[in-house]
Design an enzyme around this catalytic site. Structure first.
Site, mmCIF file in Angstrom:
data_model
loop_
_atom_site.group_PDB
_atom_site.id
_atom_site.type_symbol
_atom_site.label_atom_id
_atom_site.label_comp_id
_atom_site.label_asym_id
_atom_site.label_seq_id
_atom_site.Cartn_x
_atom_site.Cartn_y
_atom_site.Cartn_z
ATOM 1 N N THR A 118 2.111 1.586 -6.403
ATOM 2 C CA THR A 118 1.438 2.516 -5.201
ATOM 3 C C THR A 118 -0.027 1.640 -4.976
ATOM 4 O OG1 THR A 118 2.461 4.453 -6.052
ATOM 5 C CG2 THR A 118 0.125 4.655 -5.149
ATOM 6 N N GLY A 165 4.610 13.401 -5.173
ATOM 7 C CA GLY A 165 3.479 13.223 -6.276
ATOM 8 C C GLY A 165 2.109 13.398 -5.861
ATOM 9 N N GLY A 176 -0.185 6.383 -10.844
ATOM 10 C CA GLY A 176 0.319 7.034 -12.249
ATOM 11 C C GLY A 176 1.313 8.009 -11.898
HETATM 12 N N1 ASP Z 1 1.346 8.558 -8.149
HETATM 13 C C1 ASP Z 1 2.537 8.241 -7.588
HETATM 14 C C2 ASP Z 1 3.467 9.355 -7.589
HETATM 15 O O1 ASP Z 1 3.724 10.062 -8.611
HETATM 16 C C3 ASP Z 1 3.324 7.098 -8.215
HETATM 17 C C4 ASP Z 1 2.390 5.831 -8.864
HETATM 18 O O2 ASP Z 1 1.176 5.953 -8.622
HETATM 19 O O3 ASP Z 1 2.946 4.809 -9.299
HETATM 20 O O4 ASP Z 1 4.136 9.499 -6.638
#
Ligand code: ASP
Length: 363
Positions: free
Chosen positions: A227, A257, A279
């Site tokens: 991300t 998310g 995250g």
């Molecule tokens: N935060 C993102 C989500 O939960 C995923 C990530 O940051 O890797 O969609």
């Protein structure tokens, strides 16, 4: 003599002005004078189990190059007097085009074999924000989030309607095969098999499956690489933040998310700070991570590093949330914090050198 010293001042000011806009990645002018702010940018490219043992040297080199390219592009916008919002968008568009990162081309796959992309951007000067979720055709979801902010009355649009708005606004549309990468497809196959779920057919128009597995594919459960998020402050002292993601591998039921949720994965206000998170989004939504960090700064007077550590190392850990954040103050001070083994990250402040990090033991 008076006129002479006056003219010398004008001449010096002129020379200083000429040197503006000619900054290189490692050497920039230092004019933090009255009314002129020192620009600064900090970004992340995802957090997770990123360790030396899980990364080939070639892969690591490519990630570092991608981070360096993005932070340099944002810095160049800021150095020539561009806005923080423009800098954030420029850096994120590069990362969306870079197949290594989980955003735009290279986004992870949902369980049904589609790429469902989310993005948000916030302007700390106006407190305006734009966000999109489950976008499947727009090449640059961050540009669409920007269009929602600048060219609509709304803050958030989702799904086919959001893509239709993008097309209506003249933003580049692409077929699903454009976003496909073999690495993310194989990660989806692994994840679905581990969860005992059916594997969908490969999307139309993508290359035939290779003979064997690729060498660098995330293991099941380890789906949090890539991300992207950027925070910037420009020469006018205005803050902005943005985030773009494909979400998590094998997500179902149009799960969304934290990234496009203002105050959770993305937040910016000139009165406090700018934050982008990465995250497992569910935890970041529950704690409204980005806004909480800025509230600690604004209302508790906490130093930025203490605020990001309080939320990431204590509050998130207390509810078993994994991930990290990057954050920035109006004075250009940047901070990051992550409770995972690694986080792709970079920062650059006017007059300083570009700093790129991957592993926990790097500064
Ligand atoms: N935060 C993102 C989500 O939960 C995923 C990530 O940051 O890797 O969609």
């Amino acid at each position: 003599m008076k006129w002479r010293s006056g003219w010398i001042c004008v001449l010096l000011a002129g020379l200083a002005a000429v040197s503006y806009g000619q900054g290189t990645p490692t050497r920039t002018p230092e004019p933090a004078g009255a009314g002129v702010h020192r620009w600064s940018v900090v970004l992340h490219g995802g957090a997770g189990v990123i360790e030396r043992s899980s990364m080939t040297p070639e892969m690591e080199k490519q990630y570092r190059a991608g981070l360096n390219e993005a932070v340099t592009a944002a810095g160049a916008v800021l150095d020539r007097g561009g806005s923080a919002v423009d800098a954030v968008q420029a850096a994120i568009e590069l990362l969306e085009d870079n197949p290594l990162f989980n955003a735009g081309r290279g986004a992870v796959f949902a369980a049904d074999g589609t790429n469902q992309m989310d993005a948000a951007i916030m302007d700390g000067a106006t407190m305006k924000a734009g966000a999109v979720a489950d976008v499947q055709r727009t090449r640059h979801p961050i540009a669409l989030a920007r269009a929602v902010m600048d060219r609509s009355q709304n803050v958030m649009m989702i799904g086919a309607g959001a893509d239709a708005f993008a097309a209506h606004q003249g933003l580049e549309q692409q077929p699903p095969s454009f976003f496909f990468t073999e690495r993310r497809w194989q990660a989806l196959e692994k994840e679905l098999k581990a969860e005992g779920l059916p594997v969908p057919a490969r999307p139309a128009g993508v290359p035939a499956a290779p003979a064997g597995p690729l060498s660098f594919v995330e293991t099941p459960g380890n789906h949090r690489y890539g991300t992207v998020g950027v925070a910037a402050v420009d020469r006018h002292g205005n803050l902005a933040a943005g985030t773009s993601t494909g979400g998590v591998t094998a997500k179902q039921w149009n799960r969304v998310g934290d990234s496009p949720v203002i105050g959770a994965g993305t937040y910016a206000s000139n009165t406090s700070c700018a934050v982008s998170a990465t995250g497992t989004g569910e935890y970041f939504i529950r704690l409204t991570v980005a806004r909480t960090i800025c509230a600690l700064v604004e209302y508790r007077g906490m130093p930025l590093q203490a605020a990001v550590d309080e939320v990431v190392q204590r509050q998130l850990v207390a509810i078993h949330g994994d991930g990290g954040v990057i954050a920035l103050l109006p004075d250009g001070k940047a901070a990051w914090s992550f409770n995972t083994p690694g986080m792709f990250r970079a920062k650059w402040q006017q007059g300083g050198a570009v700093q790129v990090g991957v592993y926990r033991d790097e500064p």
